[in-house]
Design an enzyme around this catalytic site. Structure first.
Site, short mmCIF file in Angstrom:
data_model
loop_
_atom_site.label_atom_id
_atom_site.label_comp_id
_atom_site.label_asym_id
_atom_site.label_seq_id
_atom_site.Cartn_x
_atom_site.Cartn_y
_atom_site.Cartn_z
N SER A 102 39.49 39.32 41.94
CA SER A 102 38.91 38.05 42.32
C SER A 102 37.62 37.90 41.54
CB SER A 102 38.62 38.10 43.83
OG SER A 102 38.51 36.81 44.31
N ALA A 150 34.62 34.87 39.70
CA ALA A 150 33.85 33.69 40.06
C ALA A 150 34.75 32.46 40.15
CB ALA A 150 32.76 33.47 39.02
N TYR A 151 35.80 32.41 39.32
CA TYR A 151 36.60 31.21 39.24
C TYR A 151 38.07 31.42 39.52
CZ TYR A 151 32.52 29.53 36.75
OH TYR A 151 31.24 29.18 36.41
N ALA A 152 38.45 32.62 39.87
CA ALA A 152 39.89 32.87 39.94
C ALA A 152 40.25 33.99 40.91
CB ALA A 152 40.39 33.23 38.54
N VAL A 159 43.47 36.79 41.28
CA VAL A 159 44.54 37.35 40.46
C VAL A 159 45.50 38.15 41.34
CG1 VAL A 159 45.08 38.80 38.46
CG2 VAL A 159 42.98 37.43 38.47
N ASP A 188 31.63 36.15 27.20
CA ASP A 188 31.46 37.00 28.39
C ASP A 188 32.06 38.38 28.16
OD1 ASP A 188 30.64 37.69 30.93
OD2 ASP A 188 32.29 36.69 31.97
N1 LIG Z 1 46.04 40.64 33.37
C1 LIG Z 1 45.54 41.26 34.44
N2 LIG Z 1 46.15 42.34 34.95
C2 LIG Z 1 45.66 42.98 36.04
N3 LIG Z 1 44.52 42.61 36.67
C3 LIG Z 1 43.86 41.54 36.20
C4 LIG Z 1 44.33 40.80 35.08
N4 LIG Z 1 43.46 39.79 34.83
C5 LIG Z 1 42.50 39.90 35.76
N5 LIG Z 1 42.72 40.94 36.59
C6 LIG Z 1 41.87 41.36 37.72
O1 LIG Z 1 41.30 40.22 38.33
C7 LIG Z 1 39.86 40.26 38.25
C8 LIG Z 1 39.32 38.85 38.03
O2 LIG Z 1 39.86 38.34 36.85
P1 LIG Z 1 38.97 37.57 35.78
O3 LIG Z 1 37.80 38.43 35.42
O4 LIG Z 1 39.84 37.17 34.64
O5 LIG Z 1 38.55 36.33 36.67
P2 LIG Z 1 37.26 35.43 36.62
O6 LIG Z 1 37.16 34.61 37.85
O7 LIG Z 1 37.32 34.63 35.36
O8 LIG Z 1 36.14 36.57 36.57
P3 LIG Z 1 34.59 36.55 36.26
O9 LIG Z 1 33.91 36.39 37.57
O10 LIG Z 1 34.35 37.91 35.64
O11 LIG Z 1 34.32 35.43 35.30
C9 LIG Z 1 39.57 41.23 37.13
O12 LIG Z 1 38.33 41.85 37.30
C10 LIG Z 1 40.72 42.22 37.25
O13 LIG Z 1 40.43 43.16 38.28
#
Ligand SMILES: Nc1ncnc2c1ncn2[C@@H]1O[C@H](COP(=O)(O)OP(=O)(O)OP(=O)(O)O)[C@@H](O)[C@H]1O
Length: 470
Positions: free
Chosen positions: A29, A31-33, A35, A145
């Site tokens: 999880s 800031a924006y997503a 998973v 980033d």
């Molecule tokens: N392809 C993947 N396979 C397995 N786990 C993943 C994958 N992509 C993301 N994750 C998990 O999900 C978390 C959040 O994903 P991501 O960093 O892409 O989201 P975000 O909201 O853009 O994050 P941030 O807050 O860093 O900007 C990651 O830290 C990781 O633990």
């Protein structure tokens, strides 16, 4: 047995997704997503479903990953789902670990008196990172980033750059200007598998793979165009205070209860690619942000990634973050204490940075230097780091130049990828209160409320865990 998914996840209300994927636990999880781990029903392939709540972030990630499809050190996007009024869900290859976990594990081993990383391992991790960054920069994509947590690692030791939610595709200002009146392109609703697709962006244009010569030519052109303009990019931002300063815009990040490892970006102040050519300074993750962003620059280029690369390299070498600032001002102060004061001597033109005049530090008589931060490392390594961790962005070496550096060709050579150690699976947010996560936080140099208590012992119990303050 697979963990049962929580029924409240909105991803379960998407028929087009559950028709094709069986969704398991939430693994991450940001800031924006959110998973999720999932299985493609047609062939059993394990994938990551990333549901992105922010339009701009989704657009950027999809655009960048489409262009970079086929780059061995960039996470593969198999397909994506995006309908009006719904969050984008991108289907990524599943990678169970990341470089942050690899570094933490090496640090644990070292604390126990074992070897952390071998030099050949550090070199192989760096070569993979550089290959990924080089692929981005050849396509004029600035990631914005880069940090160990955004470098995913598979069981086979292959590292892939991920989280392109803040990425931007740099465009020539004249190209941007001519597109100003064009309609914003909407992405198609559902994009099929990318297998065998060519390098196409959301604009539908073929994106040329640059030759080395063309790459350097374009990088040089971009460097030459790095002029700080006096436009107040943050004028539409809700944090604008009339001064468009780093202090005005970025201290908001201090409201985050992060440890300097969470990323942030403001979307109100920067249009989708094709805006005015100015970019927000509020991107990235504090510990890895270059001085030009900390001083509020809105005209920057690929070089910001190169600074972050230097920070990652230093962390691989020392197993500690190089500049673990607890606030943006502390971040600049840490950089200054190592590199010395920022002035025209070290970077001609720095006085034009938006916040240069608002932030001043006492004269640093004897800066520590990069060598002071990494006392047990060879002159070659220090020289290489200095090519990245330097004030003047134009002096930073490109990813391609670094890949060709003799450091990576000298003994000990980078080990084969198969020899890289990947620690067991990381805890996801659904295990957030697991003892492992608490212990990880304890290891970090944080501004947590627990700091005043000194070290804590976390012990698992049958019903959860206990925290002891010895
Ligand atoms: N392809 C993947 N396979 C397995 N786990 C993943 C994958 N992509 C993301 N994750 C998990 O999900 C978390 C959040 O994903 P991501 O960093 O892409 O989201 P975000 O909201 O853009 O994050 P941030 O807050 O860093 O900007 C990651 O830290 C990781 O633990």
């Amino acid at each position: 047995m697979e963990k049962q998914p929580a029924s409240s996840w909105s991803i379960h209300t998407r028929p087009e997704i559950i028709a094709k994927y069986e969704i398991f636990e939430r693994v991450g999880s940001g800031a924006y997503a959110d998973v999720y781990r999932a299985r493609r029903i047609s062939d059993g392939l394990i994938v990551a479903l990333k549901e992105i709540f922010d339009y701009q972030s989704a657009f950027r990630e999809i655009d960048a990953l489409s262009i970079l499809h086929g780059s061995p050190n960039v996470v593969v996007m198999h397909e994506y789902f995006w309908r009006e009024e719904e969050n984008a869900v991108i289907v990524l290859e599943f990678l169970r670990s990341d470089l942050a976990a690899v570094i933490r594990d090496a640090k644990r081993r070292k604390k126990k008196g074992e070897e952390g990383f071998r030099v050949g391992e550090i070199k192989r991790w760096m070569v993979q990172i550089l290959d990924g960054v080089d692929a981005c920069h050849r396509s004029l994509i600035v990631h914005r980033d880069l940090k160990p947590g955004n470098m995913l690692v598979g069981d086979d030791g292959v590292l892939k750059l991920a989280d392109f939610g803040q990425a931007r595709i740099l465009m020539e200002p004249d190209v941007v200007a001519s597109e100003e009146n064009q309609q914003e392109e909407e992405p198609p609703e559902v994009i099929p598998d990318y297998v065998n697709s060519s390098q196409k962006g959301l604009d539908g244009e073929e994106h040329e793979v640059l030759s080395k010569e063309e790459y350097f030519r374009q990088v040089e052109e971009l460097k030459a165009k790095q002029v700080v303009r006096d436009d107040n990019i943050d004028k539409d931002s809700n944090v604008y205070d009339g001064d468009a300063s780093c202090l005005a815009t970025c201290t908001v990040s201090e409201m985050d209860d992060d440890f300097g490892t969470n990323s942030f970006a403001y979307d109100a102040d920067e249009g989708l690619d094709g805006g005015e050519g100015l970019m927000t300074s509020c991107v990235g993750t504090r510990w890895f942000r270059p001085p030009e962003l900390l001083y509020g620059s809105t005209m920057y280029g690929l070089e910001i990634d190169l600074w972050s690369l230097g920070c990652v390299f230093a962390e691989l070498l020392s197993l500690e973050p190089l500049f673990p600032g607890v606030s943006d001002i502390d971040q600049i102060s840490r950089v200054t204490s190592v590199l010395g004061n920022l002035n025209e001597e070290v970077w001609a033109g720095c006085v034009d940075l938006p916040d240069y005049k608002s932030i001043s530090f006492a004269n640093v008589e004897s800066p520590l230097g990069i060598e002071g931060c990494l006392p047990n490392h060879s002159g070659d390594v220090i020289a290489l780091l200095k090519k990245l961790i330097c004030y003047d962005p134009a002096s930073r070496a490109t990813a391609m130049e670094l890949l060709n550096d003799k450091y990576f060709k000298d003994e000990p050579l980078p080990v084969p990828v198969s020899e890289l150690y990947v620690p067991p699976a990381m805890s996801g947010p659904d295990d957030e209160d697991s003892p492992r996560m608490w212990n990880d936080h304890r290891d970090m140099d944080s501004d947590s409320d627990f700091d005043g208590f000194g070290p804590v012992n976390v012990k698992p119990t049958s019903s959860g865990f206990t925290i002891e303050f010895p």
